[in-house]
Design an enzyme around this catalytic site. Structure first.
Site, PDB file in Angstrom:
ATOM      1  N   GLN A 194     -19.501  36.296  40.766  1.00 16.00           N
ATOM      2  CA  GLN A 194     -19.992  37.175  41.823  1.00 16.00           C
ATOM      3  C   GLN A 194     -21.384  37.648  41.447  1.00 16.00           C
ATOM      4  OE1 GLN A 194     -17.753  40.773  42.575  1.00 16.00           O
ATOM      5  NE2 GLN A 194     -19.448  41.668  43.741  1.00 16.00           N
ATOM      6  N   CYS A 222     -17.215  41.178  46.405  1.00 20.67           N
ATOM      7  CA  CYS A 222     -15.982  40.847  45.686  1.00 20.67           C
ATOM      8  C   CYS A 222     -14.836  40.482  46.623  1.00 20.67           C
ATOM      9  CB  CYS A 222     -15.569  41.986  44.765  1.00 20.67           C
ATOM     10  SG  CYS A 222     -15.358  43.585  45.573  1.00 20.67           S
ATOM     11  N   ASP A 237     -11.674  37.039  38.553  1.00 12.25           N
ATOM     12  CA  ASP A 237     -12.560  38.180  38.778  1.00 12.25           C
ATOM     13  C   ASP A 237     -13.987  37.672  38.643  1.00 12.25           C
ATOM     14  OD1 ASP A 237     -14.149  40.456  38.568  1.00 12.25           O
ATOM     15  OD2 ASP A 237     -12.757  41.545  37.298  1.00 12.25           O
ATOM     16  N   HIS A 278     -12.908  47.384  43.459  1.00 16.90           N
ATOM     17  CA  HIS A 278     -13.214  45.981  43.206  1.00 16.90           C
ATOM     18  C   HIS A 278     -11.995  45.106  43.503  1.00 16.90           C
ATOM     19  CE1 HIS A 278     -15.298  42.616  41.371  1.00 16.90           C
ATOM     20  NE2 HIS A 278     -14.284  42.408  40.536  1.00 16.90           N
TER      21      HIS A 278
END
Length: 229
Positions: free
Chosen positions: A89, A95, A181, A166
């Protein structure tokens, strides 16, 4: 959220209606898959979620403790399977979109994407790229940025660029539960899993994260389920 780009999007609301319109507009046929709310993490509540579950999206508040543990996970984590679709990201507040791409990108064998759609083109174009090249490809694509903006403004609450939550994604690849992630350097394995146990396995990890933030209510869990025809 700190990212490697000055670009900044509005955050996506943790709302299945918003997420479904988003993915359906980008190339997931409505009769192929949809997001559903997960109202509780106990086994009896998880039974209500339509199966099969292809991925789990988790929205949580960022804290200094979690950031420290995140860095430790990256150092201690084992090498992930090269079959995991993962991208970094680099855009602030992207996100939600990165989580969606992780969810669908690791389920393309289960979801028949609309031919020529954004998602079909994106995954075909980035299949042989590394996570940073995929991030750069995403950052330059105005179609997904516009779709993200529309989705961000379609929620029940006013979208604000200043957030401290997030999104991450959990999925099963090659018999392992992976936490994806976009801020991390690689996927994090949480041990053995299967398509049938993915939802429960992901819920167990999520419970651990929530227990470390006992004073916060800003958590949300959604499951991406394949529609059975």
């Amino acid at each position: 959220m700190a990212t490697s780009s000055n670009n900044r999007w509005l955050p996506l609301e943790a709302n299945p209606d918003v997420m479904n319109q988003f993915i359906w507009g980008l190339g997931v046929p409505e009769d192929e898959a949809e997001f559903n709310d997960v109202y509780g993490l106990d086994p009896e509540l998880l039974e209500w979620i339509p199966k099969p579950v292809l991925a789990v999206l988790f929205l949580f508040p960022v804290s200094s403790q979690l950031e420290t543990e995140r860095k430790e996970e990256e150092v201690l984590g084992k090498e992930p399977s090269d079959k995991v679709y993962f991208l970094k990201q680099t855009v602030a507040n992207a996100c939600g979109t990165v989580g969606v791409l992780h969810a669908i990108g690791n389920a393309t064998s289960e979801i028949k994407l609309s031919e020529g759609s954004f998602l079909d083109r994106f995954f075909t174009s980035t299949v042989n790229m590394d996570p940073f090249e995929r991030a750069a490809f995403l950052e330059k694509d105005k179609e997904v940025e516009n779709a993200h903006s529309m989705a961000a403004n379609a929620g029940d609450t006013q979208a604000s660029p200043d957030v401290n939550e997030h999104y991450i994604c959990f999925t099963c690849v090659d018999g392992e539960l992976y936490q994806l992630d976009g801020r991390k350097s690689q996927p994090i394995s949480h041990g053995p899993s299967s398509p049938d146990s993915l939802l429960q396995d992901g819920a167990d990890v999520i419970k651990g994260i929530i227990q470390k933030n006992p004073n916060s209510l800003n958590f949300n869990v959604m499951a991406l389920s394949k529609k059975v025809k």
